[in-house]
Design a protein around this motif. Structure first.
Motif, PDB file in Angstrom:
ATOM      1  N   LYS A 221       0.891  -1.142   0.092  1.00 29.10           N
ATOM      2  CA  LYS A 221       0.063  -0.044   0.175  1.00 29.10           C
ATOM      3  C   LYS A 221       0.667   1.162  -0.110  1.00 29.10           C
ATOM      4  N   GLY A 222       0.513   2.180  -0.982  1.00 27.43           N
ATOM      5  CA  GLY A 222       1.130   3.512  -0.769  1.00 27.43           C
ATOM      6  C   GLY A 222       2.626   3.558  -1.706  1.00 27.43           C
ATOM      7  N   SER A 223       3.072   2.475  -2.230  1.00 30.31           N
ATOM      8  CA  SER A 223       4.038   2.488  -3.026  1.00 30.31           C
ATOM      9  C   SER A 223       4.110   3.209  -4.361  1.00 30.31           C
ATOM     10  N   LEU A 224       2.859   3.517  -4.740  1.00 29.47           N
ATOM     11  CA  LEU A 224       2.775   4.253  -6.166  1.00 29.47           C
ATOM     12  C   LEU A 224       2.004   5.665  -5.815  1.00 29.47           C
ATOM     13  N   ASN A 225       2.138   6.212  -4.472  1.00 28.76           N
ATOM     14  CA  ASN A 225       1.516   7.562  -4.079  1.00 28.76           C
ATOM     15  C   ASN A 225       2.060   8.426  -4.885  1.00 28.76           C
ATOM     16  N   GLY A 226       1.536   9.490  -5.262  1.00 26.44           N
ATOM     17  CA  GLY A 226       2.140  10.337  -6.109  1.00 26.44           C
ATOM     18  C   GLY A 226       2.693  10.587  -7.559  1.00 26.44           C
ATOM     19  N   ILE A 227       3.002   9.395  -8.147  1.00 24.44           N
ATOM     20  CA  ILE A 227       3.362   9.161  -9.377  1.00 24.44           C
ATOM     21  C   ILE A 227       2.261   9.692 -10.440  1.00 24.44           C
ATOM     22  N   SER A 228       2.842  10.240 -11.475  1.00 23.79           N
ATOM     23  CA  SER A 228       1.716  10.998 -12.145  1.00 23.79           C
ATOM     24  C   SER A 228       2.084  10.480 -13.866  1.00 23.79           C
ATOM     25  N   ASP A 229       1.625  11.015 -14.802  1.00 28.24           N
ATOM     26  CA  ASP A 229       1.789  10.608 -16.218  1.00 28.24           C
ATOM     27  C   ASP A 229       3.443  11.196 -16.408  1.00 28.24           C
ATOM     28  N   LYS A 230       3.823  11.887 -15.570  1.00 28.83           N
ATOM     29  CA  LYS A 230       5.207  12.545 -16.225  1.00 28.83           C
ATOM     30  C   LYS A 230       6.418  11.758 -15.673  1.00 28.83           C
ATOM     31  N   THR A 231       5.935  10.785 -14.513  1.00 34.50           N
ATOM     32  CA  THR A 231       6.860  10.077 -13.982  1.00 34.50           C
ATOM     33  C   THR A 231       7.651   8.909 -14.743  1.00 34.50           C
ATOM     34  N   VAL A 232       8.880   8.939 -14.671  1.00 34.89           N
ATOM     35  CA  VAL A 232       9.507   7.819 -15.509  1.00 34.89           C
ATOM     36  C   VAL A 232       9.883   6.658 -14.534  1.00 34.89           C
ATOM     37  N   VAL A 233       9.140   5.484 -14.903  1.00 35.25           N
ATOM     38  CA  VAL A 233       9.262   4.380 -13.979  1.00 35.25           C
ATOM     39  C   VAL A 233      10.391   3.397 -14.571  1.00 35.25           C
ATOM     40  N   VAL A 234      11.231   2.967 -13.665  1.00 35.15           N
ATOM     41  CA  VAL A 234      12.378   1.974 -13.781  1.00 35.15           C
ATOM     42  C   VAL A 234      12.035   1.001 -12.888  1.00 35.15           C
ATOM     43  N   ILE A 235      11.864  -0.256 -13.496  1.00 31.36           N
ATOM     44  CA  ILE A 235      11.350  -1.441 -12.638  1.00 31.36           C
ATOM     45  C   ILE A 235      12.209  -2.786 -12.901  1.00 31.36           C
ATOM     46  N   ASN A 236      12.594  -3.389 -11.935  1.00 34.32           N
ATOM     47  CA  ASN A 236      13.383  -4.559 -11.937  1.00 34.32           C
ATOM     48  C   ASN A 236      12.319  -5.911 -12.291  1.00 34.32           C
ATOM     49  N   THR A 237      12.211  -6.283 -13.475  1.00 41.27           N
ATOM     50  CA  THR A 237      11.099  -7.198 -13.807  1.00 41.27           C
ATOM     51  C   THR A 237      11.691  -8.055 -14.923  1.00 41.27           C
ATOM     52  N   ASP A 238      11.264  -9.343 -15.006  1.00 43.63           N
ATOM     53  CA  ASP A 238      11.375 -10.055 -16.437  1.00 43.63           C
ATOM     54  C   ASP A 238      10.120  -9.617 -17.397  1.00 43.63           C
ATOM     55  N   LYS A 239       9.111  -9.017 -17.034  1.00 39.05           N
ATOM     56  CA  LYS A 239       8.365  -8.468 -17.832  1.00 39.05           C
ATOM     57  C   LYS A 239       8.600  -7.502 -18.956  1.00 39.05           C
ATOM     58  N   ASP A 240       8.023  -7.096 -20.055  1.00 36.91           N
ATOM     59  CA  ASP A 240       8.468  -6.182 -20.944  1.00 36.91           C
ATOM     60  C   ASP A 240       7.430  -4.811 -20.457  1.00 36.91           C
ATOM     61  N   PRO A 241       8.027  -3.818 -21.059  1.00 41.95           N
ATOM     62  CA  PRO A 241       7.098  -2.674 -20.860  1.00 41.95           C
ATOM     63  C   PRO A 241       5.731  -2.751 -21.104  1.00 41.95           C
ATOM     64  N   ASP A 242       5.240  -3.396 -22.111  1.00 41.08           N
ATOM     65  CA  ASP A 242       3.748  -3.488 -22.708  1.00 41.08           C
ATOM     66  C   ASP A 242       3.082  -4.225 -21.250  1.00 41.08           C
ATOM     67  N   TYR A 243       3.568  -5.186 -20.645  1.00 35.16           N
ATOM     68  CA  TYR A 243       2.903  -5.900 -19.698  1.00 35.16           C
ATOM     69  C   TYR A 243       2.615  -4.832 -18.315  1.00 35.16           C
ATOM     70  N   VAL A 244       3.685  -4.139 -18.265  1.00 38.31           N
ATOM     71  CA  VAL A 244       3.647  -3.111 -16.789  1.00 38.31           C
ATOM     72  C   VAL A 244       2.856  -2.012 -17.147  1.00 38.31           C
ATOM     73  N   SER A 245       2.613  -1.720 -18.384  1.00 38.09           N
ATOM     74  CA  SER A 245       1.952  -0.761 -18.710  1.00 38.09           C
ATOM     75  C   SER A 245       0.199  -0.895 -18.449  1.00 38.09           C
TER      76      SER A 245
END
Length: 368
Positions: free
Chosen positions: A107-131
């Motif tokens: 809970k709260g890990s995504l608080n405050g991020i907006s459309d302009k926030t650049v997200v870098v994530i450690n995952t084996d998924k591709d950006p399409d899945y994360v989106s």
């Protein structure tokens, strides 16, 4: 704990890239992680980078509990062309670095991020899945677990490289110099490995841009009770190793795999396990009726791997978690009424720190 890096005189600003990105007074980076992944050190490196190589006034500090492996860690970094005169946590980051994808269930890990926030994530998924889960314009994904096994580097070095690539106005050469001057002096034998991880993170990260509504802001998740409205004598609903806490967010890529035919029923795994995850039922072993080990309940396994280290018969071996997703949650705690139990997607961890298993040979799909 806080670390401050002051602006160095005569430092060169990257006016062609960096300054144009400052649409507000501060350029802010937030790192979401769990203890043991090195987010605190990564934040300190970003703080020094801003001051020593970008010529900014720079600030870096972290928020964590009792320094337990697996407990939540947040790191905050601010860069500014002017003097930084605030010292509060970052609520609307320009860059969000997610060291472990399961942390997003907290809970709260995504608080405050907006459309302009650049997200870098450690995952084996591709950006399409994360989106499908994050409504931001730019998403960078990097499979740190895979790269850690290939390079023998640390996760924070790979994420450091991916984050500076996402920032867009930082030179890789400056980051290499910083690593040599800091980590290289303290751990000279690991310098080349860390530099390799930095470079792989920088060059291997995937990026894709998406169309999202302007001014989109993720809704802030608030607890029903907070410091303003909690009754006197109220209780903490997320205590210790509560049975409803699901501990997968504390694992760092490996799980113990149970091979029943090798088990000699010595129960050393159950003795060493800090969370009592091993499940026993009445059965028969070598002609004797006894309580027989049926393996771990992965809902409560934090991935400390102590059972793998202590098992004398190799009935427990280390396996890459993402290669065994289908088998993870087939076994539930035998002593619970599981049909009526809802697991919290977060939980406590302990003081355990175990070594990695990158150099061990594979055994039955695991790593020995």
């Amino acid at each position: 704990m806080q670390f401050f890096a002051k602006k160095i005189k005569n430092s060169q600003y990257y006016s062609l890239g960096g300054l144009k990105m400052f649409e507000k007074k501060y350029y802010e980076i937030k790192l979401e992680s769990v203890g043991g992944m090195g987010a605190n050190l990564c934040g300190k490196l970003l703080g020094e980078l801003g001051a020593m190589y970008l010529g900014f006034d720079s600030q870096s500090f972290a928020s964590y509990g009792s320094e337990k492996r697996g407990s939540p860690v947040k790191s905050f970094i601010r860069w500014s062309k002017e003097k930084i005169n605030i010292n509060s946590p970052i609520t609307n980051p320009d860059v969000l670095g997610v060291f472990y994808e399961h942390i997003l269930t907290k809970k709260g890990s995504l608080n405050g991020i907006s459309d302009k926030t650049v997200v870098v994530i450690n995952t084996d998924k591709d950006p399409d899945y994360v989106s499908n889960h994050l409504k931001v314009r730019k998403i960078y994904t990097i499979d740190c677990t895979k790269l850690m096994m290939e390079t023998k580097s640390r996760l924070n070095m790979i994420m450091f490289g991916a984050i500076i690539k996402a920032i867009g106005f930082v030179k890789l050469e400056d980051c290499e110099k910083l690593v040599k001057e800091t980590i290289g002096k303290k751990y000279p034998n690991l310098l080349e490995v860390n530099l390799t991880g930095l470079r792989r993170g920088y060059f291997d990260v995937q990026m894709k841009e998406f169309d999202v509504p302007e001014s989109y802001v993720h809704q802030e998740v608030k607890q029903k009770w907070g410091y303003e409205n909690a009754p006197l004598g109220g209780i903490n609903p997320q205590i210790g190793s509560s049975v409803v806490n699901e501990l997968s967010a504390t694992r760092d890529g490996y799980i113990p795999l149970f091979i029943p035919e090798r088990c000699i029923q010595c129960v050393l795994c159950d003795i060493t396990c800090p969370d009592m995850v091993f499940q026993f039922r009445e059965g028969e072993y070598k002609g004797r009726k006894m309580m027989v080990n049926h393996g771990p309940d992965y809902h409560h396994c934090k991935g400390c791997m102590r059972c793998v280290e202590i098992c004398p018969s190799e009935a427990l071996v280390a396996g890459v978690e993402k290669e065994h997703q289908n088998a993870l949650y087939g076994k539930r705690n035998f002593d619970l009424i599981v049909d009526e139990l809802e697991y919290e997607t977060q939980g406590a961890s302990s003081w355990i720190t175990s070594e990695s298993f990158y150099e061990r040979e594979k055994v039955d799909g695991g790593i020995r």
